[in-house]
Every structure is written in C-alpha cells, then in structure tokens.
Design a protein around this motif. Structure first.
Motif, PDB file in Angstrom:
ATOM      1  N   THR A 184       0.838  -1.185   0.000  1.00 55.55           N
ATOM      2  CA  THR A 184       0.000   0.000   0.000  1.00 55.55           C
ATOM      3  C   THR A 184       0.876   1.240   0.000  1.00 55.55           C
ATOM      4  N   ASN A 186       0.830   5.832   0.167  1.00 55.49           N
ATOM      5  CA  ASN A 186       0.213   7.158   0.220  1.00 55.49           C
ATOM      6  C   ASN A 186       1.297   8.212   0.178  1.00 55.49           C
ATOM      7  N   GLU A 210      -4.624   0.281   8.837  1.00 54.08           N
ATOM      8  CA  GLU A 210      -5.473  -0.532   7.968  1.00 54.08           C
ATOM      9  C   GLU A 210      -4.710  -1.732   7.423  1.00 54.08           C
ATOM     10  N   SER A 231     -12.300   5.670  -1.066  1.00 52.16           N
ATOM     11  CA  SER A 231     -11.409   6.586  -0.369  1.00 52.16           C
ATOM     12  C   SER A 231     -10.940   7.652  -1.354  1.00 52.16           C
ATOM     13  N   ASN A 350      -9.986   1.244  -1.017  1.00 48.44           N
ATOM     14  CA  ASN A 350      -8.853   2.158  -0.930  1.00 48.44           C
ATOM     15  C   ASN A 350      -8.042   2.212  -2.212  1.00 48.44           C
ATOM     16  N   SER A 370      -8.962  -3.248   0.669  1.00 52.85           N
ATOM     17  CA  SER A 370     -10.370  -2.924   0.869  1.00 52.85           C
ATOM     18  C   SER A 370     -11.018  -3.829   1.911  1.00 52.85           C
ATOM     19  N   TRP A 415     -14.575  11.120   0.835  1.00 57.01           N
ATOM     20  CA  TRP A 415     -14.950   9.747   0.508  1.00 57.01           C
ATOM     21  C   TRP A 415     -16.283   9.794  -0.237  1.00 57.01           C
TER      22      TRP A 415
END
Length: 424
Positions: A184, A186, A210, A231, A350, A370, A415
């Motif tokens: 993941t 970000n 998460e 998201s 996500n 997710s 969202w």
C-alpha cells in the motif's frame, strides 16, 4: 546563467534559425530528500535538474525538442537540426504559440528547513515502531521540492512560477509470521510540515493501521450488486477517467461521452469539482503556456466546461480553457461512519485497479486494500474481489459525500459512496 536571460537567448536563436514563431520553457527542479528504507532513515540527497523545451513553427509546421545540455555548440546544433526536421512535418493551421500571456507567481516555502526534514522523518519512524510495529516501511521519503518555470514566446508571453513544498510518502505492507498484507502507498505535498506530526498527514497513520488489519483476507463470497465507499485515493482513479473524457485528445478522437454535455447534469447533484490552484506544490502554468484558469468544472452535478488545450481547441473550433492538473472534489455533509452504517452489502475501497475502461465507460477491475461491509458494519479485509459497472454511471450514482476529506496538494477529495456496482 539566469533562467530568463537564457530563455531569451534560446528564443532569439530559434528565430534566427528561420522559425516564424517560437517558445522556450526552462524548468529547474531542486530536491532535498531524506529517504527511508526498511524502517530506517537511509540516505540524504540534494539534487538539481534543469531542462529546457524548444518549440518552433515554420509554415504551419511544428516541432518540439527537450534537452538538458547547455553547451553552446550542442544547442546550436540542436536548433539547426530542428529547422531541418520541421520542414518534413505535416502543415497544420491549428498549430499555434501562446500569445500575450503574463504571469509571475511565487508559492509556498522557497527554502528548506533541514531540521524539519530530519524531525519529521524521526516522527514517522518512531510512530511506526511504537504504534504499528508489524508495518514495514519498505520505501519512503520526507522531502522539500522547489520548482522554477520560465516560459517565453515570440508572441509576447512571459510566464514565471517559483513553487516550493514539503512532501511525505511511504510504501510498504504489514507482516505477521509468514503472512503479509498487500502493498500500500500514500503520499502528499504541503506548505508546512512543522505544524503537526508527519503521520497525521495524507492518511499515513490510517494506512499503516489498515494494513495491519489486511494481513488476513477473505474473498467476497457470492456475487451481488452493492455499494462502494471510495477513499480519496480510489476517487482519484474515477476523476482521472472523467478528466480524460473532457481532454482535447478524447474530444478530437470523438470518443468523449461528454462532448455535447456542457450545461447538462452528468453526475449526482452531490458532486462539485473545482480547480485547486492553491494546492501545495501546484504550478499554475499549463503545458501550452497559459495561466491555469480557476474554474468550477462541475457544479452540483452539472458540467460547466470541456478542457481542450490550445491546439485541440483550434482544431475543433471550440473555446480554449487552459486548465491545470490540480483538482478538488467538494466535501459533503455525511460522516464516514454514517456512510458505512447505511450500506447493506458492499466495500470500503482504498485502491481501484480498473485499467482502461471501454470507450463508453464500462469497466471491470480489482479492488485492493479494501474491506467488506455487511448490514452497516465493516467486516474482514477482502481478497480476489472484483467490481464491474460503468464509470459514467458511477458519477451519477453517488449517494453520499463525506464531511471528511484528504488534501494531498494537487488533489483534495472526500470519501464517495456509490451504488449499483456488481461484486464478484
């Protein structure tokens, strides 16, 4: 050499070579970056890159070249070859150069604080170790970026921007024994890193927690039609498709489903999309030499504009609207918890990997990072789960927009709750 002086010299050389119109863009990117590797600060690096782009038009023929070589002989040879090559290009009356555009802007911090970079890197590493030790930051950075753009044209345009911003990014996964979550990621940009902990930005702490709950996953089970809560990261995929539909390329090929939709309701009344020129790290200059317009692209579901660049607007005979690359989806009035509580069956998504949808917007894609929702409760993390539908219909089927939002600099989004997706 001063960028403006250098740009003027290049512009003069293009005209001396025989071009009837010309443009020069000089971009300088400076970077101070502290890297993270395997949960540790690993490398500090500073770099500066400069490149220039030359555009020439001769007898309606256009040529573009980009280079980072600044030796005089090499530049002279490049321009000479450009003039030879342009004569074999097809003539096109839509070719044009930005004319009489003026802009001088300075945004964000112009110099880095190295102490801030080290402090925020330490915060992020300590937060992981103390709060989410099962999460492994495979790669990451805390950085300061400064971009200066100088653009001059023979038609009287002069645009200058100097934009600085701080950025943070992490990429990794959670691990427990022999099991891993899926990877993941970000990232985001801001004007000031010092005013709050690094992990509280761009959903970084939420991402790590998460991932901890995504080590054990289960498939969706039987097929059904349900809802998704996208998201901000997943909403960006939806927006990318929509913006491409409005672009000059899609309009010229005739593939845009919105080519005749200006003034019409093309989405839920809950959706408003605006340009986000004030976003951190956003340069307000378009690639074709215009100040980016500050617009409300979609107002409560109604499409206000198409987004052709200068060339495609002239080719199609439609209004040219210089749009930037930064956008904001307006927050709504529903709490995220209320959105989850209203879903009978569906998923919090996500990551949405849908590839290239069909020309009409039909798609089938995998949802990642997710969680399953049933009877208003978030359940287990999902594996091997797909959704299918139509992207245009998804915009119309937005049933709720969250109060909460995430600002990553060039994109700010809440969202989005969307009905009518097929799960398998």
């Amino acid at each position: 050499m001063d960028a403006e002086v250098f740009a003027n010299k290049l512009l003069a050389k293009l005209l001396e070579a025989g071009f009837e119109q010309a443009a020069v863009t000089i971009g300088t990117d400076s970077l101070d970056e502290l890297n993270i590797n395997q949960n540790q600060a690993s490398l500090f690096r500073s770099s500066e890159k400069r490149k220039f782009t030359l555009i020439g038009i001769y007898q309606q023929r256009l040529i573009t070249e980009t280079s980072s070589v600044i030796e005089q002989d090499a530049i002279d040879a490049l321009i000479k070859q450009m003039f030879v090559d342009v004569q074999t290009a097809p003539p096109d009356p839509a070719n044009a150069i930005s004319s009489r555009q003026q802009l001088k802007v300075e945004k964000g911090p112009q110099k880095p604080s190295l102490a801030v970079l080290t402090d925020k890197t330490r915060e992020l590493i300590q937060h992981r170790a103390q709060k989410v030790p099962c999460f492994n930051i495979k790669e990451g950075y805390v950085r300061f970026k400064h971009s200066v753009t100088e653009m001059l044209t023979s038609e009287g345009s002069h645009l200058h921007s100097s934009v600085g911003s701080y950025g943070v990014a992490i990429f990794g996964c959670a691990k427990q024994g022999e099991k891993n979550s899926s990877s993941t990621y970000n990232s985001g940009e801001c004007d000031d890193l010092a005013d709050k902990p690094a992990q509280e930005r761009f959903g970084l702490s939420e991402l790590m927690h998460e991932a901890q709950n995504q080590i054990i996953t289960q498939p969706i089970g039987d097929k059904f039609v349900g809802e998704v809560i996208l998201s901000p990261s997943a909403a960006a995929d939806l927006l990318d498709w929509f913006l491409f539909q409005l672009s000059g390329h899609c309009l010229m090929t005739g593939d845009s489903v919105y080519k005749d939709s200006v003034g019409e309701l093309i989405a839920s009344p809950l959706l408003t999309i605006s340009s986000y020129l004030e976003g951190a790290g956003v340069e307000p200059i378009t690639h074709d030499g215009f100040p980016a317009a500050d617009i409300e692209l979609v107002s409560q579901g109604r499409l206000n504009y198409l987004l052709p660049d200068l060339y495609s607007s002239r080719k199609l005979g439609i209004e040219h609207l210089p749009s930037g690359d930064a956008w904001c989806i307006a927050p709504g009035e529903t709490a995220r918890s209320e959105m989850v509580g209203s879903v009978k069956r569906g998923a919090i998504v996500n990551r949405l990997s849908m590839g290239d949808p069909a020309k009409n917007g039909d798609f089938s894609g995998v949802i990642k990072n997710s969680f399953y929702i049933e009877d208003g409760q978030q359940k287990h993390a999902l594996s091997e789960t797909m959704i299918s539908g139509n992207v245009g219909k998804m915009l119309k089927n937005i049933v709720a927009v969250s109060k909460e939002f995430r600002d990553t600099g060039s994109f700010s989004s809440p969202w989005l709750q969307i009905s009518g997706l097929h799960f398998s």
